[in-house]
Scaffold this motif. Structure first.
Motif, PDB file in Angstrom:
ATOM      1  N   ASN A 223      -9.470 -11.728  10.848  1.00 28.15           N
ATOM      2  CA  ASN A 223      -8.136 -11.939  10.316  1.00 28.15           C
ATOM      3  C   ASN A 223      -8.024 -11.632   8.818  1.00 28.15           C
ATOM      4  N   LYS A 224      -8.887 -12.201   8.025  1.00 22.88           N
ATOM      5  CA  LYS A 224      -8.786 -12.013   6.566  1.00 22.88           C
ATOM      6  C   LYS A 224      -8.978 -10.549   6.185  1.00 22.88           C
ATOM      7  N   LEU A 225      -9.923  -9.876   6.802  1.00 16.89           N
ATOM      8  CA  LEU A 225     -10.171  -8.471   6.502  1.00 16.89           C
ATOM      9  C   LEU A 225      -8.965  -7.607   6.894  1.00 16.89           C
ATOM     10  N   ILE A 226      -8.466  -7.806   8.095  1.00 23.16           N
ATOM     11  CA  ILE A 226      -7.328  -7.017   8.584  1.00 23.16           C
ATOM     12  C   ILE A 226      -6.121  -7.190   7.666  1.00 23.16           C
ATOM     13  N   TYR A 227      -5.787  -8.437   7.362  1.00 21.00           N
ATOM     14  CA  TYR A 227      -4.574  -8.684   6.576  1.00 21.00           C
ATOM     15  C   TYR A 227      -4.753  -8.351   5.104  1.00 21.00           C
ATOM     16  N   THR A 228      -5.956  -8.416   4.601  1.00 17.02           N
ATOM     17  CA  THR A 228      -6.208  -7.977   3.226  1.00 17.02           C
ATOM     18  C   THR A 228      -5.991  -6.473   3.116  1.00 17.02           C
ATOM     19  N   ILE A 229      -6.498  -5.721   4.087  1.00 18.53           N
ATOM     20  CA  ILE A 229      -6.304  -4.267   4.085  1.00 18.53           C
ATOM     21  C   ILE A 229      -4.821  -3.930   4.187  1.00 18.53           C
ATOM     22  N   ILE A 230      -4.103  -4.600   5.084  1.00 17.33           N
ATOM     23  CA  ILE A 230      -2.664  -4.357   5.223  1.00 17.33           C
ATOM     24  C   ILE A 230      -1.948  -4.664   3.911  1.00 17.33           C
ATOM     25  N   PHE A 231      -2.278  -5.787   3.271  1.00 21.57           N
ATOM     26  CA  PHE A 231      -1.634  -6.159   2.016  1.00 21.57           C
ATOM     27  C   PHE A 231      -1.930  -5.137   0.926  1.00 21.57           C
ATOM     28  N   ILE A 232      -3.160  -4.684   0.834  1.00 13.68           N
ATOM     29  CA  ILE A 232      -3.515  -3.671  -0.173  1.00 13.68           C
ATOM     30  C   ILE A 232      -2.725  -2.386   0.061  1.00 13.68           C
ATOM     31  N   LEU A 233      -2.581  -1.976   1.318  1.00 17.71           N
ATOM     32  CA  LEU A 233      -1.800  -0.772   1.618  1.00 17.71           C
ATOM     33  C   LEU A 233      -0.332  -0.955   1.231  1.00 17.71           C
TER      34      LEU A 233
ATOM     35  N   SER B 106      -0.084  -0.876  -2.539  1.00 14.18           N
ATOM     36  CA  SER B 106      -0.260   0.506  -2.998  1.00 14.18           C
ATOM     37  C   SER B 106       1.036   1.294  -2.817  1.00 14.18           C
ATOM     38  N   ALA B 107       1.673   1.136  -1.665  1.00 15.89           N
ATOM     39  CA  ALA B 107       2.955   1.813  -1.408  1.00 15.89           C
ATOM     40  C   ALA B 107       4.040   1.295  -2.352  1.00 15.89           C
ATOM     41  N   LEU B 108       4.028   0.004  -2.642  1.00 17.25           N
ATOM     42  CA  LEU B 108       4.996  -0.573  -3.575  1.00 17.25           C
ATOM     43  C   LEU B 108       4.818   0.022  -4.972  1.00 17.25           C
ATOM     44  N   ILE B 109       3.595   0.109  -5.418  1.00 15.25           N
ATOM     45  CA  ILE B 109       3.314   0.702  -6.736  1.00 15.25           C
ATOM     46  C   ILE B 109       3.791   2.152  -6.767  1.00 15.25           C
ATOM     47  N   TYR B 110       3.536   2.883  -5.692  1.00 17.85           N
ATOM     48  CA  TYR B 110       4.000   4.269  -5.597  1.00 17.85           C
ATOM     49  C   TYR B 110       5.524   4.335  -5.684  1.00 17.85           C
ATOM     50  N   ARG B 111       6.199   3.465  -4.932  1.00 11.97           N
ATOM     51  CA  ARG B 111       7.674   3.445  -4.953  1.00 11.97           C
ATOM     52  C   ARG B 111       8.196   3.151  -6.354  1.00 11.97           C
ATOM     53  N   ILE B 112       7.626   2.149  -7.000  1.00 12.98           N
ATOM     54  CA  ILE B 112       8.089   1.775  -8.337  1.00 12.98           C
ATOM     55  C   ILE B 112       7.831   2.896  -9.325  1.00 12.98           C
ATOM     56  N   ALA B 113       6.662   3.511  -9.242  1.00 14.89           N
ATOM     57  CA  ALA B 113       6.314   4.598 -10.177  1.00 14.89           C
ATOM     58  C   ALA B 113       7.209   5.812  -9.992  1.00 14.89           C
ATOM     59  N   ASN B 114       7.655   6.069  -8.786  1.00 12.99           N
ATOM     60  CA  ASN B 114       8.452   7.256  -8.515  1.00 12.99           C
ATOM     61  C   ASN B 114       9.956   7.018  -8.546  1.00 12.99           C
ATOM     62  N   ASN B 115      10.378   5.802  -8.777  1.00 11.43           N
ATOM     63  CA  ASN B 115      11.817   5.511  -8.882  1.00 11.43           C
ATOM     64  C   ASN B 115      12.316   5.559 -10.305  1.00 11.43           C
TER      65      ASN B 115
END
Length: 111
Positions: A88-98, A101-110
């Motif tokens: 559980n912790k590994l799966i959800y940590t990976i999902i959260f990191i992804l 990462s997508a949020l940072i990309y969105r903010i940087a490109n907006n």
């Protein structure tokens, strides 16, 4: 209902809550609806991470449930399949990191 069953139920409800939080984050980032709720959701996840860090990677509910069971299964304290409780912790940590990462990309490109 036994004490262990109550703990398992509460633990499972909290697990579903954090699934909803991650689901909302995923939706918000994919649809580019970055609002205050995104930051609140991230706050919840960070708070959960801090609690796990304080308890050395173990959920406090697991510590309480241990009083009522000597089971060695990973899902003794939550209503999840054993494989999911184990990873559980590994799966959800990976999902959260992804998602972050997508949020940072969105903010940087907006801007």
């Amino acid at each position: 209902m036994t004490k262990l069953a109550r703990i398992k139920t509460i633990h499972t409800i909290i697990w579903f809550f954090f699934n909803a939080v991650l689901g909302y984050l995923f939706y918000a980032v994919i649809t580019n609806k970055i609002d205050i709720l995104v930051w609140v959701a991230i706050g919840f996840i960070v708070l959960e991470g801090m609690v796990l860090a304080i308890f050395k990677g173990i959920c406090p509910l697991t510590i309480i449930a241990r009083r009522y069971s000597d089971s060695q299964k990973d899902n003794f304290d939550i209503y999840l399949p054993n494989w999911l409780a184990k990873h559980n912790k590994l799966i959800y940590t990976i999902i959260f990191i992804l998602i972050i990462s997508a949020l940072i990309y969105r903010i940087a490109n907006n801007q």
